[in-house]
Design a protein around this motif. Structure first.
Motif, PDB file in Angstrom:
ATOM      1  N   ALA A  20       0.829  -1.208   0.000  1.00 39.82           N
ATOM      2  CA  ALA A  20       0.000   0.000   0.000  1.00 39.82           C
ATOM      3  C   ALA A  20       0.859   1.252   0.000  1.00 39.82           C
ATOM      4  O   ALA A  20       0.566   2.231  -0.702  1.00 39.82           O
ATOM      5  CB  ALA A  20      -0.928   0.001   1.213  1.00 39.82           C
ATOM      6  N   GLY A  34       1.293   4.217  -3.172  1.00 40.02           N
ATOM      7  CA  GLY A  34       0.996   5.630  -2.997  1.00 40.02           C
ATOM      8  C   GLY A  34       2.213   6.528  -2.964  1.00 40.02           C
ATOM      9  O   GLY A  34       2.107   7.707  -2.640  1.00 40.02           O
ATOM     10  N   TRP A  35       3.380   6.009  -3.306  1.00 40.29           N
ATOM     11  CA  TRP A  35       4.611   6.793  -3.223  1.00 40.29           C
ATOM     12  C   TRP A  35       5.355   6.742  -4.542  1.00 40.29           C
ATOM     13  O   TRP A  35       5.847   5.698  -4.947  1.00 40.29           O
ATOM     14  CB  TRP A  35       5.491   6.260  -2.093  1.00 40.29           C
ATOM     15  CG  TRP A  35       6.780   6.993  -1.916  1.00 40.29           C
ATOM     16  CD1 TRP A  35       7.002   8.336  -2.061  1.00 40.29           C
ATOM     17  CD2 TRP A  35       8.042   6.435  -1.551  1.00 40.29           C
ATOM     18  NE1 TRP A  35       8.306   8.638  -1.805  1.00 40.29           N
ATOM     19  CE2 TRP A  35       8.968   7.486  -1.488  1.00 40.29           C
ATOM     20  CE3 TRP A  35       8.459   5.155  -1.268  1.00 40.29           C
ATOM     21  CZ2 TRP A  35      10.296   7.297  -1.146  1.00 40.29           C
ATOM     22  CZ3 TRP A  35       9.783   4.967  -0.926  1.00 40.29           C
ATOM     23  CH2 TRP A  35      10.686   6.028  -0.864  1.00 40.29           C
ATOM     24  N   GLU A  36       5.402   7.859  -5.226  1.00 41.74           N
ATOM     25  CA  GLU A  36       6.201   7.962  -6.453  1.00 41.74           C
ATOM     26  C   GLU A  36       7.639   8.197  -6.019  1.00 41.74           C
ATOM     27  O   GLU A  36       7.964   9.213  -5.410  1.00 41.74           O
ATOM     28  CB  GLU A  36       5.718   9.116  -7.321  1.00 41.74           C
ATOM     29  CG  GLU A  36       6.491   9.243  -8.610  1.00 41.74           C
ATOM     30  CD  GLU A  36       6.136  10.491  -9.393  1.00 41.74           C
ATOM     31  OE1 GLU A  36       6.974  10.912 -10.199  1.00 41.74           O
ATOM     32  OE2 GLU A  36       5.049  11.041  -9.184  1.00 41.74           O
TER      33      GLU A  36
END
Length: 123
Positions: free
Chosen positions: A65, A69-71
């Motif tokens: 998760a 949600g983390w580029e």
């Protein structure tokens, strides 16, 4: 409040010498090395590998998760910093810092700082 821990740290920094200089500008271009060193695959480092339980089975992939949600990029770090500083998050931080569930209440810059996509000196 957090001033009880921040102020002793700030005073120690002030006593340690002059403030750090601003970061140098990013180079326009970099020359590649004459020969690239041997390297393994990123996956071989198992940086976000799910845990192996005592019985040998694979546990829950807790990182899925977060990674979704983390580029992971320097450009994303710069955008996150600008969004927080220029978007009002910094101005409202004192009142909202304990509300990580509210968008914009905290910077969400820790991972970028930890993994080197953002320099503390740039902040």
């Amino acid at each position: 409040g957090h001033w009880g821990t921040l102020m002793p740290f700030l005073r120690a920094c002030e006593r340690s010498g002059p403030p750090p200089t601003r970061p140098t500008e990013r180079p326009v271009a970099m020359q590649p090395p004459c020969a690239w060193p041997a390297s393994g695959a990123l996956e071989d480092l198992r940086l976000a590998a799910p845990p192996v339980l005592s019985g040998g089975s694979v546990g829950r992939d807790w990182s899925a998760a977060m990674m979704a949600g983390w580029e992971v990029s320097e450009a994303a770090a710069a955008r996150a910093m600008e969004d927080f500083v220029g978007g009002g998050g910094l101005a409202g931080y004192e009142a909202r810092r304990s509300r990580a569930d509210e968008p914009g209440a905290v910077s969400r810059l820790s991972a970028f700082l930890r993994f080197g996509q953002l320099s503390p000196r740039a902040l």
